[in-house]
Design a protein around this motif. Sequence first.
Motif, mmCIF file in Angstrom:
data_model
loop_
_atom_site.group_PDB
_atom_site.id
_atom_site.type_symbol
_atom_site.label_atom_id
_atom_site.label_comp_id
_atom_site.label_asym_id
_atom_site.label_seq_id
_atom_site.Cartn_x
_atom_site.Cartn_y
_atom_site.Cartn_z
ATOM 1 N N ARG A 1 85.357 36.880 49.618
ATOM 2 C CA ARG A 1 86.733 37.323 49.401
ATOM 3 C C ARG A 1 87.562 37.072 50.663
ATOM 4 N NH1 ARG A 1 86.359 43.466 48.262
ATOM 5 N NH2 ARG A 1 84.675 43.243 49.784
ATOM 6 N N PRO B 1 92.609 29.674 54.942
ATOM 7 C CA PRO B 1 93.509 29.932 53.823
ATOM 8 C C PRO B 1 94.833 30.535 54.281
ATOM 9 C CG PRO B 1 91.833 31.623 53.940
ATOM 10 C CD PRO B 1 91.452 30.588 54.951
ATOM 11 N N VAL C 1 93.013 27.569 38.820
ATOM 12 C CA VAL C 1 91.996 28.609 38.978
ATOM 13 C C VAL C 1 90.768 28.235 38.143
ATOM 14 C CG1 VAL C 1 91.443 31.051 38.590
ATOM 15 C CG2 VAL C 1 93.734 30.387 39.380
ATOM 16 N N LYS D 1 86.467 26.963 45.061
ATOM 17 C CA LYS D 1 87.058 27.329 43.774
ATOM 18 C C LYS D 1 87.672 28.717 43.885
ATOM 19 C CE LYS D 1 84.223 28.688 40.492
ATOM 20 N NZ LYS D 1 83.215 28.663 39.408
ATOM 21 N N LEU D 2 88.893 28.864 43.399
ATOM 22 C CA LEU D 2 89.506 30.187 43.296
ATOM 23 C C LEU D 2 89.049 30.802 41.980
ATOM 24 C CD1 LEU D 2 91.410 32.415 44.223
ATOM 25 C CD2 LEU D 2 93.282 31.176 43.098
ATOM 26 N N LEU E 1 94.199 26.962 49.901
ATOM 27 C CA LEU E 1 92.814 26.943 50.380
ATOM 28 C C LEU E 1 92.547 25.622 51.075
ATOM 29 C CD1 LEU E 1 90.904 28.527 47.355
ATOM 30 C CD2 LEU E 1 91.752 29.657 49.426
ATOM 31 N N VAL F 1 86.715 33.740 46.019
ATOM 32 C CA VAL F 1 86.484 32.298 45.968
ATOM 33 C C VAL F 1 84.992 31.999 45.917
ATOM 34 C CG1 VAL F 1 88.614 31.783 47.214
ATOM 35 C CG2 VAL F 1 86.479 32.059 48.479
ATOM 36 N N VAL G 1 99.733 31.929 42.296
ATOM 37 C CA VAL G 1 99.148 33.252 42.095
ATOM 38 C C VAL G 1 100.241 34.294 41.806
ATOM 39 C CG1 VAL G 1 97.053 32.840 43.438
ATOM 40 C CG2 VAL G 1 99.151 33.588 44.605
ATOM 41 N N ALA H 1 91.721 37.397 47.371
ATOM 42 C CA ALA H 1 91.338 36.211 46.597
ATOM 43 C C ALA H 1 89.823 36.084 46.630
ATOM 44 C CB ALA H 1 91.982 34.966 47.191
ATOM 45 N N ALA I 1 92.122 36.774 41.597
ATOM 46 C CA ALA I 1 92.959 37.364 42.637
ATOM 47 C C ALA I 1 93.436 38.732 42.152
ATOM 48 C CB ALA I 1 94.150 36.472 42.956
ATOM 49 N N LEU J 1 98.743 30.561 46.965
ATOM 50 C CA LEU J 1 97.573 30.642 47.834
ATOM 51 C C LEU J 1 97.123 29.228 48.152
ATOM 52 C CD1 LEU J 1 95.281 32.250 49.228
ATOM 53 C CD2 LEU J 1 93.991 32.019 47.082
#
Length: 339
Positions: free
Chosen positions: A307, A269, A211, A223-224, A323, A250, A335, A248, A227, A321
């Motif tokens: 989101r 995702p 993250v 990039k996360l 991506l 991002v 997550v 999430a 969440a 999660l």
Amino acid sequence: MNHKNCFCALLLMAIPALAADPKKPPAKTPPAKPPTKGTTQMAGAEAVIGTAYTLGKIGAINFTLDSAEFRVERVNIGEETDAPKADEKLLVLNYTVHNPNKELLQYDWGTLKFTAVDVQNVNHESVGRVARIGTGESVSLELKPGQKLGVFTAVVVPAKGVVPKLIVQHPEGGPVLRYDLRKVVKALVAPFADSADAAGATAKNEVVAEVGKFYPLLKWDIKLASAAYVAGPLGEHEVAEDQRFFVATVALKNASSLTISYDTATFAPILIASDDEKSEHGGRMLKTARNEYAGGELKPGQEYTARFAFAIPKNVTAKTLQLLEPESRVYSFDVSATK
């Protein structure tokens, strides 16, 4: 006729028959081997990184391979982006060209041909573009007598395994250069390198991500940021009584060299819950401040935060999660600690 002479003649005629082996056929002369074409290796040299070589006769050019590296990030050359898919990586070649002639020399992507040969003996040609090192500016110019220029190009190769050979040649013919890249190419690094490959030449198609860090997809970096669970509804997006949203947040960055657009179909995702069931975002790519669909255009280097909302049962929790863009490698985030 003299009986003695007759007997001798008959004896001489019988000797060859007695000497021959009746079980062994007479030896046959093997047929001449027919001539074949294209079976000989092209004339050339076993080349070394850092050494200058002259290629071509008409419009000769001096070439020095300075370095080679594997990478999973895309390269931007001029207005074009070359990005490796999940089962690919890039072989990036950094080199110097030098005009050894007394006249101007036209130099562009077609001046030299690059062919990488993988472990399966399959040939892979370069992307057909060349750029200045440091700027990424596409190169097509006249080199003055004695002028040198540092440039790079790339070859899309399989994600798995080393690339044993690189062949560099001039389109006008003449001897070629052959490089053994196995001990000189810069290896992939964590988290992209598969630890099972000691050579660092295999790129993972699924990467364990953290993250708060950007990771390269195809034309995007992602990039996360955070969440959370949300009871809902999110504007017009509702869930059943026994469900809730996993949201999430991002950050998206346009990593190409042109303005590109994004919408709910740009990314794919996936959320894996504690019961190992997978959920897709169902088109719920929303703005951060409004419960509206996110979409628009970003200039090169520009960022945007959005989101992704997933509907999951209340009796399970989010576990992983993922991506990704369609066809890109996958970035998996733990997550499970989401509140």
